[in-house]
Motif scaffolding. Structure first.
Motif, PDB file in Angstrom:
ATOM      1  N   ALA A   1      -1.403 -17.403  -0.373  1.00 15.61           N
ATOM      2  CA  ALA A   1      -2.418 -18.005  -1.239  1.00 15.61           C
ATOM      3  C   ALA A   1      -3.806 -17.925  -0.609  1.00 15.61           C
ATOM      4  N   ALA A   2      -3.879 -18.127   0.707  1.00 13.54           N
ATOM      5  CA  ALA A   2      -5.179 -18.100   1.383  1.00 13.54           C
ATOM      6  C   ALA A   2      -5.829 -16.724   1.281  1.00 13.54           C
ATOM      7  N   ILE A   3      -5.045 -15.670   1.494  1.00 14.59           N
ATOM      8  CA  ILE A   3      -5.596 -14.313   1.396  1.00 14.59           C
ATOM      9  C   ILE A   3      -5.895 -13.968  -0.061  1.00 14.59           C
ATOM     10  N   ALA A   4      -5.032 -14.379  -0.969  1.00  9.95           N
ATOM     11  CA  ALA A   4      -5.288 -14.127  -2.389  1.00  9.95           C
ATOM     12  C   ALA A   4      -6.610 -14.745  -2.811  1.00  9.95           C
ATOM     13  N   ASN A   5      -6.890 -15.949  -2.330  1.00  9.43           N
ATOM     14  CA  ASN A   5      -8.136 -16.637  -2.662  1.00  9.43           C
ATOM     15  C   ASN A   5      -9.346 -15.833  -2.196  1.00  9.43           C
ATOM     16  N   LYS A   6      -9.249 -15.252  -0.990  1.00  4.10           N
ATOM     17  CA  LYS A   6     -10.343 -14.432  -0.468  1.00  4.10           C
ATOM     18  C   LYS A   6     -10.506 -13.149  -1.287  1.00  4.10           C
ATOM     19  N   LEU A   7      -9.402 -12.546  -1.672  1.00  2.00           N
ATOM     20  CA  LEU A   7      -9.456 -11.304  -2.459  1.00  2.00           C
ATOM     21  C   LEU A   7     -10.047 -11.554  -3.845  1.00  2.00           C
ATOM     22  N   ILE A   8      -9.671 -12.662  -4.446  1.00  6.24           N
ATOM     23  CA  ILE A   8     -10.218 -13.007  -5.764  1.00  6.24           C
ATOM     24  C   ILE A   8     -11.719 -13.256  -5.656  1.00  6.24           C
ATOM     25  N   ALA A   9     -12.132 -13.972  -4.615  1.00 11.94           N
ATOM     26  CA  ALA A   9     -13.565 -14.217  -4.398  1.00 11.94           C
ATOM     27  C   ALA A   9     -14.328 -12.924  -4.161  1.00 11.94           C
ATOM     28  N   ALA A  10     -13.650 -11.932  -3.600  1.00  9.40           N
ATOM     29  CA  ALA A  10     -14.280 -10.629  -3.344  1.00  9.40           C
ATOM     30  C   ALA A  10     -14.398  -9.784  -4.606  1.00  9.40           C
ATOM     31  N   GLY A  11     -13.752 -10.203  -5.675  1.00 10.28           N
ATOM     32  CA  GLY A  11     -13.894  -9.490  -6.939  1.00 10.28           C
ATOM     33  C   GLY A  11     -12.659  -8.754  -7.406  1.00 10.28           C
ATOM     34  N   VAL A  12     -11.563  -8.901  -6.689  1.00  7.65           N
ATOM     35  CA  VAL A  12     -10.321  -8.263  -7.117  1.00  7.65           C
ATOM     36  C   VAL A  12      -9.897  -8.851  -8.462  1.00  7.65           C
ATOM     37  N   ALA A  13      -9.489  -7.976  -9.395  1.00 10.90           N
ATOM     38  CA  ALA A  13      -9.189  -8.411 -10.756  1.00 10.90           C
ATOM     39  C   ALA A  13      -7.768  -8.908 -10.932  1.00 10.90           C
ATOM     40  N   ALA A  14      -6.861  -8.491 -10.057  1.00  8.66           N
ATOM     41  CA  ALA A  14      -5.457  -8.879 -10.172  1.00  8.66           C
ATOM     42  C   ALA A  14      -4.802  -8.782  -8.804  1.00  8.66           C
ATOM     43  N   ILE A  15      -3.691  -9.488  -8.655  1.00 13.48           N
ATOM     44  CA  ILE A  15      -2.935  -9.510  -7.405  1.00 13.48           C
ATOM     45  C   ILE A  15      -1.504  -9.061  -7.684  1.00 13.48           C
ATOM     46  N   ASP A  16      -1.004  -8.131  -6.882  1.00 13.62           N
ATOM     47  CA  ASP A  16       0.420  -7.785  -6.878  1.00 13.62           C
ATOM     48  C   ASP A  16       0.980  -8.311  -5.570  1.00 13.62           C
ATOM     49  N   VAL A  17       1.814  -9.357  -5.642  1.00  8.71           N
ATOM     50  CA  VAL A  17       2.225 -10.063  -4.427  1.00  8.71           C
ATOM     51  C   VAL A  17       3.073  -9.187  -3.512  1.00  8.71           C
ATOM     52  N   ALA A  18       3.891  -8.296  -4.078  1.00  7.36           N
ATOM     53  CA  ALA A  18       4.755  -7.391  -3.294  1.00  7.36           C
ATOM     54  C   ALA A  18       5.356  -8.105  -2.093  1.00  7.36           C
ATOM     55  N   GLY A  19       6.149  -9.138  -2.389  1.00  2.13           N
ATOM     56  CA  GLY A  19       6.702  -9.972  -1.350  1.00  2.13           C
ATOM     57  C   GLY A  19       7.897  -9.363  -0.631  1.00  2.13           C
ATOM     58  N   ALA A  20       8.375 -10.087   0.366  1.00  9.06           N
ATOM     59  CA  ALA A  20       9.531  -9.643   1.132  1.00  9.06           C
ATOM     60  C   ALA A  20      10.817  -9.904   0.354  1.00  9.06           C
ATOM     61  N   GLY A  21      11.849  -9.163   0.725  1.00  9.96           N
ATOM     62  CA  GLY A  21      13.149  -9.351   0.105  1.00  9.96           C
ATOM     63  C   GLY A  21      13.725  -8.093  -0.499  1.00  9.96           C
ATOM     64  N   GLY A  22      12.938  -7.031  -0.508  1.00  7.68           N
ATOM     65  CA  GLY A  22      13.413  -5.756  -1.041  1.00  7.68           C
ATOM     66  C   GLY A  22      13.368  -4.672   0.011  1.00  7.68           C
ATOM     67  N   THR A  23      12.737  -3.554  -0.332  1.00  2.79           N
ATOM     68  CA  THR A  23      12.591  -2.462   0.626  1.00  2.79           C
ATOM     69  C   THR A  23      11.688  -2.890   1.773  1.00  2.79           C
ATOM     70  N   SER A  24      12.165  -2.672   2.984  1.00  5.24           N
ATOM     71  CA  SER A  24      11.399  -3.012   4.184  1.00  5.24           C
ATOM     72  C   SER A  24      10.721  -1.744   4.698  1.00  5.24           C
ATOM     73  N   TRP A  25       9.387  -1.713   4.596  1.00  2.00           N
ATOM     74  CA  TRP A  25       8.686  -0.525   5.079  1.00  2.00           C
ATOM     75  C   TRP A  25       8.653  -0.472   6.602  1.00  2.00           C
ATOM     76  N   ALA A  26       8.931  -1.596   7.254  1.00  2.00           N
ATOM     77  CA  ALA A  26       9.137  -1.562   8.707  1.00  2.00           C
ATOM     78  C   ALA A  26      10.388  -0.739   9.012  1.00  2.00           C
ATOM     79  N   LYS A  27      11.433  -0.949   8.224  1.00  3.50           N
ATOM     80  CA  LYS A  27      12.659  -0.165   8.395  1.00  3.50           C
ATOM     81  C   LYS A  27      12.429   1.305   8.066  1.00  3.50           C
ATOM     82  N   VAL A  28      11.700   1.553   6.989  1.00  3.78           N
ATOM     83  CA  VAL A  28      11.423   2.938   6.596  1.00  3.78           C
ATOM     84  C   VAL A  28      10.719   3.672   7.727  1.00  3.78           C
ATOM     85  N   GLU A  29       9.672   3.039   8.267  1.00  2.00           N
ATOM     86  CA  GLU A  29       8.914   3.699   9.328  1.00  2.00           C
ATOM     87  C   GLU A  29       9.719   3.787  10.619  1.00  2.00           C
ATOM     88  N   SER A  30      10.636   2.856  10.828  1.00  2.00           N
ATOM     89  CA  SER A  30      11.522   2.945  11.985  1.00  2.00           C
ATOM     90  C   SER A  30      12.376   4.207  11.919  1.00  2.00           C
TER      91      SER A  30
END
Length: 349
Positions: free
Chosen positions: A206-235
């Protein structure tokens, strides 16, 4: 003269690696979930509805969608990626759902592969999202490059994906994130299409989303954890024991998707919000929308289907739409708006 060619070849190879690894290796999070299992819909055995009257259409960024679905950003830049994107775009057009493409950095570095992203000809009426890594704004990218990728796609909006963990683990990753918020703000003020901020599987607080919205971002895609792990992919792509170790250590790092939705919605009631990260079926989608998201994005299920055939993608879309509709029917809600305000999704204590 050789440096740009070498960089573009590396980027193109990375694209091919990502598809192969996601399809062939176990790169899903196992210790962290999307958080939606903590919620349950209250079943209504007497919905007082005609199933045929249920309407799951919505609008996002002022564009109509027949269902609250986004084919999330995945790929481009290779021959296989071109086929995948064509199949996805044709299905998006048929079902009038939104679609994003993978990072178009490779198309900037190597213009001859731009056509692998150019799906507007297959999806003339669809809400389409172009895509670049936000960190590239610290690596000589600016308004011109952003305009270029929007033009390639004839996009309705630009996704800036924000991926610090992936860049830490990725071979030769771009890790200078200093001063990025100001550059995002400048871009938002100058770009003629909306900017969407998106994580890649570790979530937006929420804290980062608030900063992004204040910066003028029109929408947020949360892309949260629980699915594909890009740490694993890059590993899986690691060029050193250190990178491999980092990928495994941080395989389950991040904020669950459900937590991102609820905390962002608590501080930003009206920002257009995309739920993604570990969503695998229409019940997940409906739950995410009941929590406060406007639409929901899926990547891995669509990638697996698109690697098979266009028919497989269409069948997946049909199933997701049927599942969302079933949730509305069995909770006694005729529309997504009613679902959001019905209180039918309860947290399991």
């Amino acid at each position: 003269m050789n440096a740009p060619t070498n960089i573009s070849a590396q980027t193109q190879n990375r694209k091919a690696d990502h598809i192969r690894i996601c399809l062939e290796e176990d790169v899903q999070s196992h210790q962290i979930t999307n958080g939606l299992e903590r919620y349950r819909f209250t079943h209504s055995c007497l919905p007082e509805l005609n199933h045929n009257d249920i309407d799951i259409s919505t609008t996002f960024l002022e564009k109509h969608l027949d269902a609250p679905l986004l084919i999330s950003s995945m790929t481009g830049g290779t021959e296989q990626a071109a086929i995948i994107n064509q199949r996805l775009a044709q299905v998006a057009q048929h079902y009038k759902i939104a679609m994003g493409v993978g990072s178009q950095r490779v198309a900037v570095e190597k213009p001859q592969v731009a056509d692998t992203f150019a799906v507007r000809k297959y999806a003339p009426d669809v809400l389409l999202f172009a895509n670049l890594g936000a960190v590239q704004l610290n690596y000589k990218y600016g308004l011109d490059e952003c305009l270029r990728v929007v033009d390639i796609l004839e996009a309705d909006a630009l996704i800036l994906h924000i991926n610090p963990l992936q860049e830490c683990i990725q071979p030769k990753g771009d890790t200078n994130f200093r001063g990025l918020l100001d550059k995002i703000s400048t871009l938002c003020s100058k770009l003629p299409v909306p900017v969407i901020a998106k994580e890649v599987g570790n979530g937006i607080s929420a804290a980062i989303a608030n900063k992004l919205i204040a910066a003028g971002v029109a929408a947020i895609d949360v892309a949260g954890a629980g699915g594909t792990s890009w740490a694993k992919v890059e590993s899986e792509r690691a060029e050193s024991p250190l990178q491999r170790r980092l990928g495994k250590t941080f395989a389950d790092w991040g904020l669950p998707t459900a937590e991102c939705i609820t905390t962002i919605r608590a501080i930003a009631k009206d920002v257009p919000l995309i739920a993604s990260g570990g969503l695998r079926h229409g019940l997940d989608i409906a739950a995410a929308i009941a929590l406060g998201a406007d639409i929901a994005g899926l990547a891995m299920p669509f990638l697996q289907a698109a690697a098979t055939s266009e028919t497989a993608v269409a069948e997946l879309a049909e199933v997701l739409i049927a599942e969302i509709t079933t949730v509305l029917f069995c909770t006694g809600n005729a529309t997504l708006y009613q679902l959001k305000h019905s209180g039918s999704l309860q947290r399991i204590e």
